[in-house]
Structures are given as C-alpha cells and as structure tokens.
Design an enzyme around this catalytic site. Structure first.
Site, short mmCIF file in Angstrom:
data_model
loop_
_atom_site.label_atom_id
_atom_site.label_comp_id
_atom_site.label_asym_id
_atom_site.label_seq_id
_atom_site.Cartn_x
_atom_site.Cartn_y
_atom_site.Cartn_z
N GLU A 163 0.84 -1.20 0.00
CA GLU A 163 0.00 0.00 0.00
C GLU A 163 0.87 1.25 0.00
OE1 GLU A 163 -3.04 1.00 3.33
OE2 GLU A 163 -1.12 2.00 3.74
N ASP A 176 -5.02 -2.80 -3.52
CA ASP A 176 -4.75 -1.36 -3.62
C ASP A 176 -3.29 -1.09 -3.98
OD1 ASP A 176 -3.83 -2.23 -1.11
OD2 ASP A 176 -4.56 -0.47 -0.03
#
Length: 451
Positions: free
Chosen positions: A126, A191
């Site tokens: 991330e 993500d």
C-alpha cells in the site's frame, strides 16, 4: 484461516496474517514522538539509471471537469508551495534507501513504531504504491524523483507475490541480519497493485520508456496480472488481493471500497484495450450506488468492506468480517473513498457516483457544523460518531470530494487550511501519505496518463 488485525491509525496493511491479505486499519494510537525510528533518505546511490528530464514537471495545473472548484483563499503558487513543503517533509520521514542494496528504496510505513508484531516491519505494498505515485507526480520539483521512483520499482520487483511475479508481496520486514524479507506471507493486496501499476503509466508519460525500465511494458504486465488475480473472473468486482480465490466462500465475494480507483480502471482499459476493464468499472459503480441507496441514503458513507450476497446484491460486510468490529462502518479503510471516487469525477466527468458524493458532502458539512476540526475518525453508516478523534486521513479526502460543486467553496477552503496547517510531525505515515496525495489533487496537479 484465522486473521488478526491490529488497531492502527497508520495504514490499511493487515498485519500478522497467515495468508497475507492486507486489508484494514482502525483506531488511532498515541505513540510518543521520541519512540519513532529515524532512518534518513539518502540522495543518490550507485548503480542507478541516469535520470531523464521530467516531461510533466510539478506543477502541472490541470483543468478538471467544468464546474469543479479549487481552494479560493490561496493563489495557485501558494498552493503549489504548500504541496512542495508537505512533500519535502514526507520524503524526509518515509522514503528510505535499502540498507544493503543501494539502488532500492522503500516507503517506511512503520517509522512511528505503530506495528510491533511482527517486529522490524518496514514496508507494505500500500505504502509502496503511494510512494511511486508521489514521486512520479513530484518530478520537476524534486530533481531526484526518477532515482527514487526507479529505486522503488526495483524494490517492488525484488518482492514479488508468490501468486504472480507481476504483483507485489504485501509486507516486508528486516530479519536478524538486517536483510529485508517478505513478512507474514507473500501474497498481494489489490490497492498496492493498482497504485503501482498506475504509477508505471505515469512514469511512462513523465520520463518515457526508452531508458533502463520500460515503464509502459511493465505497467501492462501488472495490469493484466491484476485483472487475472485481483478481479473476480465472473462477477468483475475488485477482490481484496490475489490470496482471495473466486471459490473462497467467505473472501471471494469480498471487496473494499477504498480500492475503488475508478479513474485507474479507465486508464487500465486505455493501456491494454481490454474491454473487461469496462465491466470492472460498471460493477464498481453499481456497488457504490447499491450500497449507498440501501444502506447509507442519508450520509453517502461507504463501509470498510462490502460482500456480494447470494442474491447478487452487494451489502456492507458483517462486523468482524476480518475480525474487526468496524468492518461494516466508515473507518480507516473507507476514509479514503472521498478521494478515490471524487478524483474520477474531477478528471473524467463520469457522473455515475456523483449522487453519492453530493449526499456525503452535504452530510459531513451538516454533521460538523462546517468545522473540519469536528470530523471524527470513524462513523457508522447512519452517521453516528464512533471515534471522535480528529485525523488528517479522514479530513483530507473530504477536500477532494468538496471540489465537485461550487456550493462547497467555503467548506473546501476550511478543509484546505486544516490539512495545510496540521504539522506533519503530529501525524503518522497513513495520515501524512493520504494528505499529500489529496493535496496533489486539490491543488490541480493530478494529471493522467491520457493527457
């Protein structure tokens, strides 16, 4: 398989899981400033490619869709300078050279010692995606941006997911010898994968792909892997990561609204020509609207996790879906949705999520009396405050969503002042990263690979 989540304010990277599905973050902890780790970023290194000139140097001053707004109480130059200041502070705190491999860099997401199990955690995909986005956008201001970007790229390539080498293992830690190794498994998080892939498309436009790294080719490889591993093959919703198989009855139906990077989905379609990305986009808009209209019609808030039910509808995941009581609430994952979803409207003009954004903007202004300092760090979908603590990770994304309509001008001005005035040293990796990315958008500097 059992998953354990830590209550953090710093990131949405899941910690201590056997199948390494990085998924959430939660409440804020007080960590004394004296306890933070302090590894400096080093300028330059050996065995790095010669930097190319930035083709889209910061600032870019993008014209977003007609009718959208920016803060009006500062000049454009003042806003650009404010972004530069926050970038310089972010870089000095979080961008770190690999201690043993001089041409690799990582984003030190545990600088503030929030994570203590496993020990010596330093990086997650991330944060790595955030770092690659940030360095691509800040080239021009930072003459070393390509050196850092390529170093981050090499670190990503050195830590591939065990499911697909084009994706990134979600977390890394230092071992007893000081080597940086994958921690708690080596699967990916959606993500991180998406932001890294998008950053490679940006890098292709920023520096070209004729140098040491063919950014465009690497982006396409990663985009194809995301479609294969991180997207449900039949339902076309974004999954939690490559560890969640379509056949997994619990996690296969799961999705995370903070991953709803709609403008990236459009860019992935443009880069590959694969029409399946249109199906992913359509499904994502469908989820936003179905959850909003049925479960949060008065607030427009989206929960941290959503699941596809047996009747084909999407609904908030049950609490403790991943052993957290806030999984069905607007918490440390979904606080990013105003930034992620509104950015798509600003640059594409796609109105399919506009109703949800407008409802959310109206609700948060009413709930706080127009005072950003009263924005809490957790709400249920009815709008009840679950955590009253003020956190920049919750405030900054609302500034992006406020841009969609001129009626939000005074609210946007107040939000901008709040996020600019709050010291970097008072917040953590997650808050500071989300703030900087949001500021790049709000200042009018979030250009796209298609421009």
């Amino acid at each position: 398989m059992k998953k354990r989540l830590l209550e953090l304010s710093t990131c949405a990277c899941l910690l201590g899981t056997l199948i390494a599905g990085p998924v959430t973050a939660s409440a804020q902890e007080n960590v004394p400033a004296s306890s933070i780790q302090t590894e400096p970023v080093y300028e330059g290194s050996s065995n790095v490619s010669i930097a190319a000139s930035a083709l889209k140097p910061f600032p870019q001053h993008v014209s977003y869709i007609s009718g959208t707004i920016k803060p009006s109480h500062f000049t454009q130059d003042q806003m650009d300078q404010q972004v530069k200041k926050k970038y310089d502070e972010w870089k000095s705190r979080y961008l770190i050279k690999h201690p043993k491999i001089s041409n690799q860099y990582y984003v030190f997401y545990n600088r503030e010692n929030i994570v203590d199990d496993p020990k010596n955690v330093v990086s997650c995909s991330e944060g790595h995606g955030y770092g690659m986005l940030i360095t691509a956008y800040m080239a021009g201001h930072d003459a070393s941006a390509q050196t850092y970007f390529d170093g981050l790229y090499r670190f990503y390539k050195a830590h591939p997911s065990s499911a697909d080498p084009a994706l990134m293992a979600w977390q890394q830690a230092k071992d007893s010898s000081g080597n940086i190794v994958d921690s708690s498994g080596s699967y990916s998080a959606t993500d991180g994968d998406m932001d890294i892939a998008y950053s490679l498309l940006l890098a292709d436009k920023q520096w070209g792909s004729s140098g040491e790294v063919n950014y465009k080719s690497e982006a396409v490889k990663m985009i194809n892997a995301i479609l294969k591993r991180d997207v449900h093959a039949k339902q076309f919703h974004l999954k939690l990561g490559d560890w969640a198989s379509d056949s997994d009855s619990k996690y296969g139906p799961g999705t995370r609204p903070s991953d709803f990077m709609l403008h990236q989905l459009k860019a992935f379609k443009a880069a590959t020509g694969n029409a399946d990305w249109d199906k992913v986009s359509d499904t994502t808009y469908k989820i936003i609207n179905s959850v909003y209209k049925k479960h949060s019609p008065k607030t427009g808030l989206l929960p941290d996790f959503v699941v596809r039910k047996s009747d084909g509808t999407y609904a908030p995941a049950p609490d403790k879906y991943l052993e957290e009581p806030t999984d069905d609430e607007y918490s440390w994952n979904s606080c990013r949705t105003p930034w992620r979803i509104a950015t798509d409207y600003l640059i594409s003009g796609d109105t399919r999520a506009l109703e949800q954004l407008r409802q959310m903007n109206g609700w948060i202004q009413s709930a706080t009396g127009g005072k950003p300092a009263k924005i809490g760090s957790g709400y249920d979908l009815k709008g009840n405050v679950k955590k009253a603590d003020h956190a920049i990770a919750f405030t900054a994304p609302f500034a992006v969503s406020a841009m969609i309509d001129s009626s939000n001008q005074q609210w946007l001005n107040k939000l901008w002042s709040d996020i600019v005035d709050s010291p970097t040293s008072d917040s953590y990796y997650f808050d500071n990263s989300i703030r900087l990315l949001s500021m790049i958008v709000v200042s009018g500097n979030w250009w796209t690979p298609g421009e």
